[in-house]
Design a protein around this motif. Structure first.
Motif, PDB file in Angstrom:
ATOM      1  N   MET A 125       0.816  -1.206   0.000  1.00 37.46           N
ATOM      2  CA  MET A 125       0.000   0.000   0.000  1.00 37.46           C
ATOM      3  C   MET A 125       0.855   1.264   0.000  1.00 37.46           C
ATOM      4  SD  MET A 125      -2.770   1.438  -0.117  1.00 37.46           S
ATOM      5  CE  MET A 125      -2.410   3.148  -0.366  1.00 37.46           C
ATOM      6  N   GLN A 126       1.871   1.258   0.841  1.00 42.90           N
ATOM      7  CA  GLN A 126       2.742   2.429   0.905  1.00 42.90           C
ATOM      8  C   GLN A 126       3.380   2.719  -0.443  1.00 42.90           C
ATOM      9  OE1 GLN A 126       5.425   1.667   4.110  1.00 42.90           O
ATOM     10  NE2 GLN A 126       4.639   3.392   5.286  1.00 42.90           N
ATOM     11  N   LYS A 127       3.737   1.638  -1.142  1.00 43.21           N
ATOM     12  CA  LYS A 127       4.370   1.783  -2.455  1.00 43.21           C
ATOM     13  C   LYS A 127       3.450   2.522  -3.413  1.00 43.21           C
ATOM     14  CE  LYS A 127       7.845  -1.740  -2.931  1.00 43.21           C
ATOM     15  NZ  LYS A 127       8.294  -2.952  -3.583  1.00 43.21           N
ATOM     16  N   THR A 128       2.175   2.143  -3.400  1.00 48.33           N
ATOM     17  CA  THR A 128       1.208   2.773  -4.299  1.00 48.33           C
ATOM     18  C   THR A 128       1.041   4.256  -3.960  1.00 48.33           C
ATOM     19  OG1 THR A 128       0.122   0.653  -4.434  1.00 48.33           O
ATOM     20  CG2 THR A 128      -1.107   2.524  -5.231  1.00 48.33           C
ATOM     21  N   GLU A 129       0.983   4.547  -2.669  1.00 44.94           N
ATOM     22  CA  GLU A 129       0.877   5.952  -2.241  1.00 44.94           C
ATOM     23  C   GLU A 129       2.079   6.744  -2.756  1.00 44.94           C
ATOM     24  OE1 GLU A 129      -1.349   7.699  -0.522  1.00 44.94           O
ATOM     25  OE2 GLU A 129      -2.754   6.098  -0.045  1.00 44.94           O
ATOM     26  N   TYR A 130       3.238   6.141  -2.601  1.00 46.53           N
ATOM     27  CA  TYR A 130       4.477   6.794  -3.029  1.00 46.53           C
ATOM     28  C   TYR A 130       4.489   6.992  -4.550  1.00 46.53           C
ATOM     29  CZ  TYR A 130       9.481   7.459  -3.924  1.00 46.53           C
ATOM     30  OH  TYR A 130      10.686   7.929  -4.377  1.00 46.53           O
ATOM     31  N   ALA A 131       3.985   5.982  -5.264  1.00 48.46           N
ATOM     32  CA  ALA A 131       3.931   6.087  -6.732  1.00 48.46           C
ATOM     33  C   ALA A 131       3.116   7.311  -7.144  1.00 48.46           C
ATOM     34  CB  ALA A 131       3.347   4.814  -7.331  1.00 48.46           C
ATOM     35  N   LEU A 132       1.972   7.502  -6.486  1.00 44.13           N
ATOM     36  CA  LEU A 132       1.132   8.639  -6.854  1.00 44.13           C
ATOM     37  C   LEU A 132       1.825   9.970  -6.570  1.00 44.13           C
ATOM     38  CD1 LEU A 132      -2.530   7.630  -5.999  1.00 44.13           C
ATOM     39  CD2 LEU A 132      -1.466   7.891  -8.220  1.00 44.13           C
ATOM     40  N   GLU A 133       2.620   9.977  -5.510  1.00 43.43           N
ATOM     41  CA  GLU A 133       3.367  11.214  -5.204  1.00 43.43           C
ATOM     42  C   GLU A 133       4.323  11.596  -6.337  1.00 43.43           C
ATOM     43  OE1 GLU A 133       5.393  11.103  -1.433  1.00 43.43           O
ATOM     44  OE2 GLU A 133       3.522  10.543  -0.412  1.00 43.43           O
ATOM     45  N   LEU A 134       4.757  10.600  -7.088  1.00 43.62           N
ATOM     46  CA  LEU A 134       5.699  10.863  -8.188  1.00 43.62           C
ATOM     47  C   LEU A 134       5.003  11.400  -9.436  1.00 43.62           C
ATOM     48  CD1 LEU A 134       7.974   7.680  -8.004  1.00 43.62           C
ATOM     49  CD2 LEU A 134       8.372   9.901  -6.959  1.00 43.62           C
ATOM     50  N   THR A 135       3.685  11.254  -9.472  1.00 49.72           N
ATOM     51  CA  THR A 135       2.932  11.756 -10.632  1.00 49.72           C
ATOM     52  C   THR A 135       2.352  13.131 -10.281  1.00 49.72           C
ATOM     53  OG1 THR A 135       0.796  10.891  -9.937  1.00 49.72           O
ATOM     54  CG2 THR A 135       2.221   9.383 -11.149  1.00 49.72           C
ATOM     55  N   ASP A 136       1.607  13.689 -11.238  1.00 47.52           N
ATOM     56  CA  ASP A 136       0.939  14.961 -10.946  1.00 47.52           C
ATOM     57  C   ASP A 136      -0.440  14.712 -10.335  1.00 47.52           C
ATOM     58  OD1 ASP A 136       3.071  16.290 -11.981  1.00 47.52           O
ATOM     59  OD2 ASP A 136       2.227  16.464 -13.997  1.00 47.52           O
ATOM     60  N   TYR A 137      -0.742  13.444 -10.006  1.00 50.95           N
ATOM     61  CA  TYR A 137      -2.082  13.092  -9.523  1.00 50.95           C
ATOM     62  C   TYR A 137      -2.127  12.817  -8.027  1.00 50.95           C
ATOM     63  CZ  TYR A 137      -3.152  12.482 -14.461  1.00 50.95           C
ATOM     64  OH  TYR A 137      -3.331  12.694 -15.789  1.00 50.95           O
ATOM     65  N   ARG A 138      -3.326  13.052  -7.467  1.00 49.12           N
ATOM     66  CA  ARG A 138      -3.612  12.597  -6.108  1.00 49.12           C
ATOM     67  C   ARG A 138      -4.697  11.536  -6.245  1.00 49.12           C
ATOM     68  NH1 ARG A 138      -5.915  18.000  -4.413  1.00 49.12           N
ATOM     69  NH2 ARG A 138      -6.558  17.689  -6.556  1.00 49.12           N
ATOM     70  N   ARG A 139      -4.829  10.725  -5.207  1.00 49.53           N
ATOM     71  CA  ARG A 139      -5.812   9.642  -5.269  1.00 49.53           C
ATOM     72  C   ARG A 139      -7.193  10.138  -5.700  1.00 49.53           C
ATOM     73  NH1 ARG A 139      -6.221   6.261   0.149  1.00 49.53           N
ATOM     74  NH2 ARG A 139      -8.411   6.096  -0.406  1.00 49.53           N
ATOM     75  N   GLN A 140      -7.625  11.255  -5.091  1.00 47.20           N
ATOM     76  CA  GLN A 140      -8.981  11.744  -5.342  1.00 47.20           C
ATOM     77  C   GLN A 140      -9.195  12.233  -6.777  1.00 47.20           C
ATOM     78  OE1 GLN A 140      -6.835  12.824  -3.010  1.00 47.20           O
ATOM     79  NE2 GLN A 140      -7.079  14.996  -2.537  1.00 47.20           N
ATOM     80  N   ASP A 141      -8.065  12.492  -7.487  1.00 47.91           N
ATOM     81  CA  ASP A 141      -8.209  12.946  -8.880  1.00 47.91           C
ATOM     82  C   ASP A 141      -8.874  11.872  -9.752  1.00 47.91           C
ATOM     83  OD1 ASP A 141      -7.034  15.351  -8.304  1.00 47.91           O
ATOM     84  OD2 ASP A 141      -5.014  14.681  -8.852  1.00 47.91           O
ATOM     85  N   PHE A 142      -8.713  10.610  -9.343  1.00 45.54           N
ATOM     86  CA  PHE A 142      -9.287   9.535 -10.159  1.00 45.54           C
ATOM     87  C   PHE A 142     -10.781   9.348  -9.909  1.00 45.54           C
ATOM     88  CE2 PHE A 142      -4.764   7.836  -9.733  1.00 45.54           C
ATOM     89  CZ  PHE A 142      -4.353   8.519 -10.867  1.00 45.54           C
TER      90      PHE A 142
END
Lengths: 152, 226
Positions: free
Chosen positions: A1-18
């Protein structure tokens, strides 16, 4: 789970954007990965990221995404799914020896110096079935000295 | 006219033919290309961290600042990365395909035509997507071929992915995707992307794979361009 959170930090997206994803699956209908692994559905990956679930490194989409942006072109929200996949690859550290050599060259010279990359990736090229293509690649060969970019 | 030139790593190595072609075509039209001093790699598609990736191109734009406002970048990956990094639109980052317009062809000296020859103009991905960085005229290669009497094939596959990005990761993926393009088209394959060139060339068998600049030079009368 932490990995996925970290992956999103590397993009221009936040979870809620999806949350805007309409679930239309037009991304799945155009996705190039379907030509090599049928049933690939990027929308499902977005949904999982939105729900805070993990996306594994061995998923066909994560392994085979070619970064063609057909999904982005078709998406009503133009979500840049290949950018998300690249971030996932980054956190899962799934680079091939060739990609490692590529980055090694950039770190060392500031540019991709192909003779260096080839030298570093020789074992991979020898065992990966690349030698049979060498005759087709003769026109790419040539030698030049590396240019070392100044560090700023 | 003088342009800032960002060749990118491929064009200094494996895609040297594209580099020479671009330089020749521009010189023949009376344009000057001046390299951005001490440019660094754009990062292509190898970096998962968007900020890290943009950082490479921002550095290049920094190096161009004060020297040029018009930058030409032939490699589709470099072009996309540079254009995206220029958030304020301070520079005019242009792909050469957008400069081959009506005025270019009117001024061009024609020595040969393409009559009786079949070509598959193959754009691949990054020249056409995402929309905000795509080239303006997405039919420029077809228009060139028909303008000089050649026959166009493979319209349905011109924007498919060749899988070139995966050639040194999962070669089987590249083979499958490239063959899909090759099987649904005829004649000489005309590309602009060094990765597409490599993917197509690897699996094209007897069929020729050429850069669009080779095609232009052939029409202009250059020997051995095609």
């Amino acid at each position: 789970m932490q990995k996925t959170e970290y992956a999103l930090e590397l993009t221009d997206y936040r979870r809620q954007d999806f949350s805007v994803c309409l679930g239309c699956k037009i991304c799945a209908s155009v996705c190039t990965v379907n030509d090599v692994s049928s049933g690939t559905n990027p929308q499902e990956m977005l949904q999982r990221l939105f729900m805070g679930k993990d996306v594994a490194a061995d998923e066909p989409l994560v392994r085979f995404c070619t970064g063609c942006y057909r999904c982005t072109g078709a998406c009503p929200w133009e979500i840049r799914i290949p950018d998300v996949v690249r971030a996932l690859r980054h956190v899962h550290a799934t680079e091939s020896p060739f990609e490692k050599a590529f980055k090694g060259s950039v770190a060392l010279f500031g540019r991709v110096y192909e003779p260096y990359v080839l030298m570093k990736a020789v074992p991979f090229l020898l065992t990966g079935g690349y030698m049979k293509h060498m005759t087709r690649w003769m026109e790419y060969m040539g030698f030049h000295l590396p240019h070392k970019v100044k560090r700023t | 006219m003088e342009y800032g030139y960002y060749p990118g790593c491929s064009l200094t190595g494996s895609a040297h033919k594209l580099d020479k072609g671009i330089r020749k075509v521009f010189a023949k039209q009376g344009h000057t290309l001046r390299e951005i001093p001490d440019w660094n790699c754009c990062g292509a598609f190898e970096y998962g961290d968007r900020k890290e990736l943009a950082g490479f191109s921002k550095k290049n734009l920094e190096k161009a600042r004060g020297h040029f406002t018009e930058i030409v970048a032939p490699c589709p990956a470099c072009y996309k990365n540079l254009k995206e990094a220029d958030e304020e639109r301070e520079f005019a980052v242009t792909h050469p395909l957008d400069l081959f317009d009506e005025a270019f062809f009117t001024a061009m000296k024609q020595a040969r035509d393409l009559k009786g020859q079949v070509f598959t103009p193959y754009y691949g991905c990054i020249l056409l997507r995402p929309k905000e960085t795509a080239i303006r005229n997405t039919n420029v290669m077809e228009e060139t071929i028909t303008r000089f009497g050649g026959e166009v094939s493979g319209e349905a596959v011109k924007d498919r992915c060749c899988g070139g990005n995966q050639i040194f990761i999962n070669k089987d993926v590249t083979e499958k995707l490239s063959r899909l393009v090759l099987e649904r088209s005829r004649g000489t394959i005309v590309v602009f992307c060094p990765l597409c060139h490599m993917a197509m060339k690897t699996f094209s068998g007897e069929r020729k794979v050429v850069y669009y600049t080779d095609l232009l030079l052939h029409i202009m009368g250059e020997g051995g361009a095609l």
